[in-house]
Each structure stands twice: as C-alpha cells, then as structure tokens.
Design a protein around this motif. Structure first.
Motif, PDB file in Angstrom:
ATOM      1  N   ALA A 354      14.016  -0.900  -7.294  1.00 27.33           N
ATOM      2  CA  ALA A 354      13.748  -0.464  -8.730  1.00 27.33           C
ATOM      3  C   ALA A 354      13.381  -1.467  -9.986  1.00 27.33           C
ATOM      4  CB  ALA A 354      14.993   0.413  -9.513  1.00 27.33           C
ATOM      5  N   ASN A 355      13.580  -2.698  -9.498  1.00 35.09           N
ATOM      6  CA  ASN A 355      13.450  -3.897 -10.336  1.00 35.09           C
ATOM      7  C   ASN A 355      11.987  -4.474 -10.186  1.00 35.09           C
ATOM      8  OD1 ASN A 355      15.609  -3.193 -12.060  1.00 35.09           O
ATOM      9  ND2 ASN A 355      16.732  -5.127 -11.191  1.00 35.09           N
ATOM     10  N   GLN A 356      11.443  -4.235  -9.098  1.00 28.78           N
ATOM     11  CA  GLN A 356      10.314  -4.817  -8.563  1.00 28.78           C
ATOM     12  C   GLN A 356       8.829  -4.133  -8.895  1.00 28.78           C
ATOM     13  OE1 GLN A 356      11.348  -7.615  -7.278  1.00 28.78           O
ATOM     14  NE2 GLN A 356      13.412  -6.628  -7.136  1.00 28.78           N
ATOM     15  N   THR A 357       7.706  -4.943  -8.949  1.00 26.92           N
ATOM     16  CA  THR A 357       6.656  -4.375  -9.327  1.00 26.92           C
ATOM     17  C   THR A 357       5.866  -3.245  -8.365  1.00 26.92           C
ATOM     18  OG1 THR A 357       5.278  -6.042  -8.301  1.00 26.92           O
ATOM     19  CG2 THR A 357       5.927  -6.613 -10.489  1.00 26.92           C
ATOM     20  N   ASP A 358       4.817  -2.452  -8.618  1.00 29.18           N
ATOM     21  CA  ASP A 358       4.292  -1.678  -7.735  1.00 29.18           C
ATOM     22  C   ASP A 358       3.479  -2.565  -6.686  1.00 29.18           C
ATOM     23  OD1 ASP A 358       4.952   0.555  -9.091  1.00 29.18           O
ATOM     24  OD2 ASP A 358       3.060   1.143  -9.903  1.00 29.18           O
ATOM     25  N   GLU A 359       3.165  -3.686  -7.070  1.00 30.39           N
ATOM     26  CA  GLU A 359       2.515  -4.348  -5.968  1.00 30.39           C
ATOM     27  C   GLU A 359       3.500  -4.818  -5.052  1.00 30.39           C
ATOM     28  OE1 GLU A 359       0.914  -8.049  -7.712  1.00 30.39           O
ATOM     29  OE2 GLU A 359      -0.468  -8.445  -5.871  1.00 30.39           O
ATOM     30  N   PHE A 360       4.869  -5.381  -5.594  1.00 27.15           N
ATOM     31  CA  PHE A 360       5.692  -5.765  -4.532  1.00 27.15           C
ATOM     32  C   PHE A 360       6.223  -4.867  -3.685  1.00 27.15           C
ATOM     33  CE2 PHE A 360       9.979  -6.774  -3.557  1.00 27.15           C
ATOM     34  CZ  PHE A 360      10.163  -8.231  -3.421  1.00 27.15           C
ATOM     35  N   LEU A 361       6.375  -3.512  -4.154  1.00 27.27           N
ATOM     36  CA  LEU A 361       6.892  -2.542  -3.320  1.00 27.27           C
ATOM     37  C   LEU A 361       5.871  -2.091  -2.422  1.00 27.27           C
ATOM     38  CD1 LEU A 361       8.665  -0.433  -6.093  1.00 27.27           C
ATOM     39  CD2 LEU A 361       9.761  -1.957  -4.450  1.00 27.27           C
ATOM     40  N   ALA A 362       4.564  -2.079  -2.665  1.00 21.65           N
ATOM     41  CA  ALA A 362       3.386  -1.841  -1.806  1.00 21.65           C
ATOM     42  C   ALA A 362       3.466  -2.683  -0.648  1.00 21.65           C
ATOM     43  CB  ALA A 362       2.328  -1.740  -2.655  1.00 21.65           C
ATOM     44  N   ASN A 363       3.563  -3.959  -0.923  1.00 19.83           N
ATOM     45  CA  ASN A 363       3.736  -5.029   0.051  1.00 19.83           C
ATOM     46  C   ASN A 363       4.739  -4.819   1.050  1.00 19.83           C
ATOM     47  OD1 ASN A 363       1.321  -6.733  -0.123  1.00 19.83           O
ATOM     48  ND2 ASN A 363       2.053  -7.592  -1.958  1.00 19.83           N
ATOM     49  N   ASP A 364       5.935  -4.239   0.386  1.00 16.61           N
ATOM     50  CA  ASP A 364       7.031  -4.188   1.380  1.00 16.61           C
ATOM     51  C   ASP A 364       6.800  -3.034   2.163  1.00 16.61           C
ATOM     52  OD1 ASP A 364       8.773  -5.977   0.722  1.00 16.61           O
ATOM     53  OD2 ASP A 364      10.075  -4.603  -0.493  1.00 16.61           O
ATOM     54  N   VAL A 365       6.037  -1.887   1.769  1.00 20.56           N
ATOM     55  CA  VAL A 365       5.731  -0.758   2.653  1.00 20.56           C
ATOM     56  C   VAL A 365       4.626  -1.382   3.655  1.00 20.56           C
ATOM     57  CG1 VAL A 365       4.276   1.431   2.198  1.00 20.56           C
ATOM     58  CG2 VAL A 365       6.160   0.838   0.591  1.00 20.56           C
ATOM     59  N   PHE A 366       3.656  -2.136   3.310  1.00 21.26           N
ATOM     60  CA  PHE A 366       2.645  -2.418   4.116  1.00 21.26           C
ATOM     61  C   PHE A 366       3.363  -3.169   5.156  1.00 21.26           C
ATOM     62  CE2 PHE A 366      -0.434  -1.975   0.557  1.00 21.26           C
ATOM     63  CZ  PHE A 366      -0.942  -0.821   0.894  1.00 21.26           C
ATOM     64  N   ARG A 367       4.452  -4.117   4.769  1.00 27.43           N
ATOM     65  CA  ARG A 367       5.165  -4.989   6.013  1.00 27.43           C
ATOM     66  C   ARG A 367       5.675  -3.949   7.001  1.00 27.43           C
ATOM     67  NH1 ARG A 367       9.034  -7.642   2.947  1.00 27.43           N
ATOM     68  NH2 ARG A 367       7.341  -8.775   1.777  1.00 27.43           N
ATOM     69  N   CYS A 368       6.155  -2.921   6.500  1.00 28.69           N
ATOM     70  CA  CYS A 368       6.799  -2.264   7.395  1.00 28.69           C
ATOM     71  C   CYS A 368       6.102  -1.223   8.312  1.00 28.69           C
ATOM     72  CB  CYS A 368       8.000  -1.352   6.639  1.00 28.69           C
ATOM     73  SG  CYS A 368       8.805  -0.106   7.729  1.00 28.69           S
ATOM     74  N   LEU A 369       4.706  -0.909   7.489  1.00 29.29           N
ATOM     75  CA  LEU A 369       4.134   0.227   8.279  1.00 29.29           C
ATOM     76  C   LEU A 369       2.949  -0.310   9.047  1.00 29.29           C
ATOM     77  CD1 LEU A 369       4.343   3.552   5.815  1.00 29.29           C
ATOM     78  CD2 LEU A 369       5.777   2.745   7.843  1.00 29.29           C
ATOM     79  N   GLU A 370       2.231  -1.470   8.470  1.00 29.91           N
ATOM     80  CA  GLU A 370       0.990  -2.101   8.951  1.00 29.91           C
ATOM     81  C   GLU A 370       0.881  -2.285  10.424  1.00 29.91           C
ATOM     82  OE1 GLU A 370      -0.396  -4.872   6.079  1.00 29.91           O
ATOM     83  OE2 GLU A 370      -2.223  -3.713   5.839  1.00 29.91           O
ATOM     84  N   PRO A 371       2.055  -2.897  10.872  1.00 28.23           N
ATOM     85  CA  PRO A 371       1.909  -3.282  12.405  1.00 28.23           C
ATOM     86  C   PRO A 371       1.953  -2.048  13.008  1.00 28.23           C
ATOM     87  CG  PRO A 371       3.883  -4.364  11.149  1.00 28.23           C
ATOM     88  CD  PRO A 371       3.340  -3.208  10.164  1.00 28.23           C
ATOM     89  N   HIS A 372       2.127  -0.856  12.727  1.00 29.64           N
ATOM     90  CA  HIS A 372       2.002   0.307  13.301  1.00 29.64           C
ATOM     91  C   HIS A 372       0.986   1.290  13.091  1.00 29.64           C
ATOM     92  CE1 HIS A 372       5.882  -1.499  14.233  1.00 29.64           C
ATOM     93  NE2 HIS A 372       6.081  -1.179  13.002  1.00 29.64           N
ATOM     94  N   PHE A 373       0.521   1.162  11.810  1.00 27.21           N
ATOM     95  CA  PHE A 373      -0.579   1.999  11.377  1.00 27.21           C
ATOM     96  C   PHE A 373      -1.470   1.261  10.688  1.00 27.21           C
ATOM     97  CE2 PHE A 373       3.300   4.366  11.127  1.00 27.21           C
ATOM     98  CZ  PHE A 373       2.991   5.643  11.778  1.00 27.21           C
ATOM     99  N   SER A 374      -2.725   0.805  11.347  1.00 24.55           N
ATOM    100  CA  SER A 374      -3.778  -0.168  10.798  1.00 24.55           C
ATOM    101  C   SER A 374      -4.529   0.249   9.761  1.00 24.55           C
ATOM    102  CB  SER A 374      -4.432  -0.906  12.070  1.00 24.55           C
ATOM    103  OG  SER A 374      -5.115   0.402  12.755  1.00 24.55           O
ATOM    104  N   GLY A 375      -5.070  -0.693   8.862  1.00 22.49           N
ATOM    105  CA  GLY A 375      -5.914  -0.445   7.848  1.00 22.49           C
ATOM    106  C   GLY A 375      -5.658   0.732   6.875  1.00 22.49           C
TER     107      GLY A 375
END
Ligand SMILES: Cc1cc2nc3c(=O)[nH]c(=O)nc-3n(C[C@H](O)[C@H](O)[C@H](O)COP(=O)(O)OP(=O)(O)OC[C@H]3O[C@@H](n4cnc5c(N)ncnc54)[C@H](O)[C@@H]3O)c2cc1C
Length: 450
Positions: A354-375
């Motif tokens: 809740a204390n992070q920026t949208d950009e930070f949160l989106a990067n966390d999401v990409f870190r989790c999902l990108e290895p398995h869902f590309s692009g």
C-alpha cells in the motif's frame, strides 16, 4: 452448536418475537417504533428494508458520500466493472441470492481455476495439488467436523490454524501452500487465525469455499436496489455520527451539526467506528474491552488494466509466494478484449504494498508473472489501488477472529445496549461475508420490532 446454525436460530427466535409482537391486541393498536440506522453497508440497508416493509419509519445515516460500505464496485475504462471490496457471493449464501432474485439482479459464475507460482516454478491449474497423504488427512478432518462437541470447538478456538495444521501432520510444501491459500481467505497469516474459525469455514463452505458467483454489473447494484425500495429520502449520505445519547429516546448528532431522534437505534458499523463515537452514557466495559480486542484483516487490492487478457482462461486465478500474493481475473464474463487482473495481497505484504508507487507494484507483478507469461509489460494500460487497512471507517477489510475470540469476544459485541442493537459482518455466523452483513441486519430489524 454448529457455527452457521447459531445465527439462523437467533434470527428465527427474533422472528418469533416479531410475530407475537405484531398480533393485534383487542382494543389497542401497537405503536410502531421510529428507528435510526447508522451505516448504509449491506447490514444497515438490509435492516432498513426489513423495517420499511413492516411500515416502520427508518432514517439511515451514512458517513461516506456513497452507499454500500465495504461493497465498492469501480468502473475501469469505458465499461469494465471490478470490485475493490466484497467480491464473491457463495453458493450457500441464501439471503443475498434471494435478494438478487427478488430485485432481478442476475448472478454470474465467478469460480476460478487456480494456478501456482511456488519457489520460482509455475504450475498451471490442474497440474499441482497437495501431497496425497495431506489430502487424505484433511478430508478425514473435515468429515469428523460434524461430530465435534461444543467443548471441542471451544478448545480449538484457543489456538491458531497454523498450529492445528502442524499438529495434524501438515508440513513443508503442503503447509506453505495452505498458508498462501488460507491467508487469502482470512486476510492475515493463518498464525493469527482461530483454529475453530478456520475449520468451521472450511467444513461448512461450498466446494470452492464460497468463491462461486458475482452480481452481473457489480455487487453495488444490490445496494442501489435496496436504496430504491427504502427510499432515497430516508438515507442521509455525507452525515458522520459523532455522538449518541440514550435516555428515554435516542439522539444522534452528526459532525455537521444535524441531529436525529428515534425510539431505537441499529448500529451497523465496523468496530473501529463504534469506538470513535462519543456514547452517553458510555459503552459498558465488557463491550469496550471486546471492541479493543478485535482486529480486522489488512487487504490491498491492486487492479491492473491490460489491453489484452494475456492469461487466456476466463476463470484464471493464481496464488504465488511473492509479494503480489494472489491474482484473479476481475472482469470474468465481461465481453471485451481488455481485462483487469487484481493483485490481492494480505497482512504485512498488503501494508507494505500500500505504501509503494504504481510503478513499483507493477514491477513486482511483472517479476512474478513475466517468466511464465511473456510480453505482458507493453499491455498494461492503467492501475488502481485500494488498501483497506487504512480505510477510515473499518481500518481493515473484515473482522479477524484470533485465538480465543470467537466464543468470548463475539457474544459481547452482539449484546444490546439500552436502545441500541448492533449489526454488521463482524457479528455474523457467515462472518467476513456480504451474506453475514445481511443476516445480522435482518436479525437486528427483527429484534427492534420485538
Ligand atoms: C477487500 C475485501 C474483500 C472482500 N471479499 C468478500 C467476498 O469475496 N465475499 C463476501 O461476501 N464478502 C467479502 N468482503 C466482505 C464484505 O464486503 C463485508 O462483509 C460487508 O460488505 C460488510 O458490510 P457491513 O454492512 O457489515 O459493513 P460496511 O459495509 O462497512 O458498512 C458500514 C457503513 O457504516 C458507515 N459508517 C461508519 N462509521 C459511521 C459513522 N460514525 N456515521 C455514519 N456512518 C458510518 C461506513 O461508511 C459504511 O458505509 C470483502 C471485503 C473487503 C474489504
């Protein structure tokens, strides 16, 4: 007593009183009470509807400039509707389903097939499970639940769900996955959850643990239908109750100086808000102590709007051992190429996110999902975030019954105080659900009429 049966019997006995109270006494007409309801969440609105239908004058007072409380539907883009608060209607949630039917609100299937990201490995839905030993053990635990005696349930309430699982042989990967899934339900680590509250939830719920349905067009539509019948003129939004005085009658004073009086009061607000009101006379000390004890779960909903549904399956959800915690397709059944994935985090993870920026949160999401869902990075169109841990009225998503609280704290919170009857999800047998809020609102309405 069965956890669910407890409130149903409470409701029925209140209904019995109502019947007796409304029988015409020869030569006398029974005076109907005037009732104030604080809170236009599902509990307060359900209470108001019941009373209105019995010809009783109601005044609903609501702090926010909208009704629905913790049911908070939100539109993304042109017409995608997501829920930032209460989401799933359970197959076993009979009253909310009946109300939807009565008001012509269709319910759509909202069941999901869960994928898993655990220790960096992705496991599509259907390809992972608990060990066969733990599955068999847990099945036997659930089957034994109906034979538990009241004393057994009270014993279970004295320790936490994590300890219960460990004592029953759950370990390693099985325990890790239970923590991830069950903390999603309770909104905090299972080390904080009463073993009784958790076992009752899993033993008495539908197969998908009440994650079954959703109101087409948004759950807030039910609040709007209820308001339509109660009458807009009886609901005062933007009125925050600051003071309640109870003598022969009840007098409620709002921060804007408006005063309302009535014979009875239904207080359908979260425990944090009850405490913030200046009560005269003061709240009884057992009630104050109970209000001080109960905590609410911290949940953060981070909605990510994508130009394409890269997750492909409509019924997509995914639990991970990373900080976004749990993802689900929030626009299931809504026709569009675009879609919204909600990243749902709980407890300390939620407070940190809740204390992070949208950009930070989106990067966390990409870190989790990108290895398995590309692009997927280029598909992100927008984001919205709501952290219930800082909601100024509840400071949490729903009540969290911890160790030794279900049988000791909840009964204190349910007690009538002079002319005041309490309602809200925190008092329900279906605690933590919209159904529970409705059940307690209706029960309070019956009690007022008795
Ligand atoms: C993130 C999240 C996920 C959830 N998921 C689900 C789910 O999947 N399924 C499900 O069934 N349920 C879910 N729930 C729970 C469900 O939303 C709640 O149980 C239910 O909406 C609570 O209703 P209520 O009427 O008891 O309280 P509320 O909705 O909180 O209503 C109380 C109202 O009182 C008002 N108020 C407070 N203080 C004052 C005051 N002093 N004066 C005037 N007004 C005041 C508040 O503004 C509020 O509108 C979820 C909730 C959250 C937050």
């Amino acid at each position: 007593m069965n956890r669910r049966r407890f409130i149903r019997e409470g409701t029925l006995s209140a209904g019995g009183l109502l019947l007796a109270g409304s029988l015409p006494l020869s030569g006398y007409s029974v005076k109907k009470p005037q009732v104030i309801i604080i809170g236009a969440g599902f509990a307060g609105l359900a209470a108001a509807l019941r009373l209105k239908r019995k010809g009783i004058t109601v005044t609903v007072i609501e702090s926010r400039n909208r009704i629905g409380g913790r049911v908070f539907s939100h539109t993304v883009g042109d017409d995608l509707v997501i829920e930032l608060g209460g989401e799933w209607v359970g197959n076993s949630h009979t009253r909310i389903r009946e109300l939807c039917e009565e008001f012509g609100l269709p319910l759509e299937n909202n069941q999901m097939n869960t994928h898993l990201v655990y220790k960096g490995q992705y496991h599509p839905a259907g390809s992972w499970d608990y060990s066969s030993e733990w599955r068999a053990k847990f099945k036997s635990i659930l089957e034994a639940y109906p034979n538990l005696k009241e004393a057994d349930k009270r014993t279970l309430d004295r320790y936490d769900w994590w300890r219960f699982l460990v004592n029953n042989g759950c370990s390693g990967r099985d325990l890790d996955i239970r923590e991830l899934l069950d903390s999603t339900d309770f909104g905090e680590s299972i080390r904080h959850v009463s073993a009784f509250a958790a076992l009752a939830e899993y033993a008495e719920s539908s197969e998908k643990n009440e994650m079954d349905l959703k109101i087409k067009g948004g759950n807030a539509l039910l609040a709007h239908k209820l308001r339509g019948e109660i009458g807009m003129e009886h609901i005062h939004c933007g009125h925050h109750v600051a003071h309640i005085s109870q003598k022969n009658r009840v007098e409620v004073t709002c921060t804007n100086g408006k005063k309302f009086t009535a014979d009875k009061l239904i207080c359908a607000i979260p425990t944090f808000s009850i405490q913030r009101i200046n009560w005269s006379p003061g709240l009884p000390s057992p009630l104050s102590a109970a209000l001080n004890e109960l905590q609410y779960a911290r949940i953060n909903k981070h909605a990510l709007h994508f130009s394409e549904r890269f997750w492909k399956e409509e019924a997509f959800d995914l639990v991970s051992d990373q900080s976004p915690h749990y993802f689900y397709h929030a626009t299931k059944n809504q026709r569009s190429k675009e879609g919204v994935l909600i990243a749902y985090s709980v407890g300390d993870k939620a407070a940190s996110n809740a204390n992070q920026t949208d950009e930070f949160l989106a990067n966390d999401v990409f870190r989790c999902l990108e290895p398995h869902f590309s692009g997927i990075r280029s598909l992100l169109k927008g984001q919205a975030n709501y952290y219930w841990g800082n909601d100024p009225y509840s400071y949490g998503a729903y009540a969290l019954y911890g160790i030794d609280q279900w049988f000791r704290v909840m009964p204190e919170l349910k007690k009538k105080f002079l002319h005041t009857y309490f309602a809200g999800e925190h008092l329900a047998d279906w605690q933590g659900f919209m159904e529970g809020a409705i059940n307690t609102g209706e029960a309070a309405a019956h009690a007022v009429m008795g």
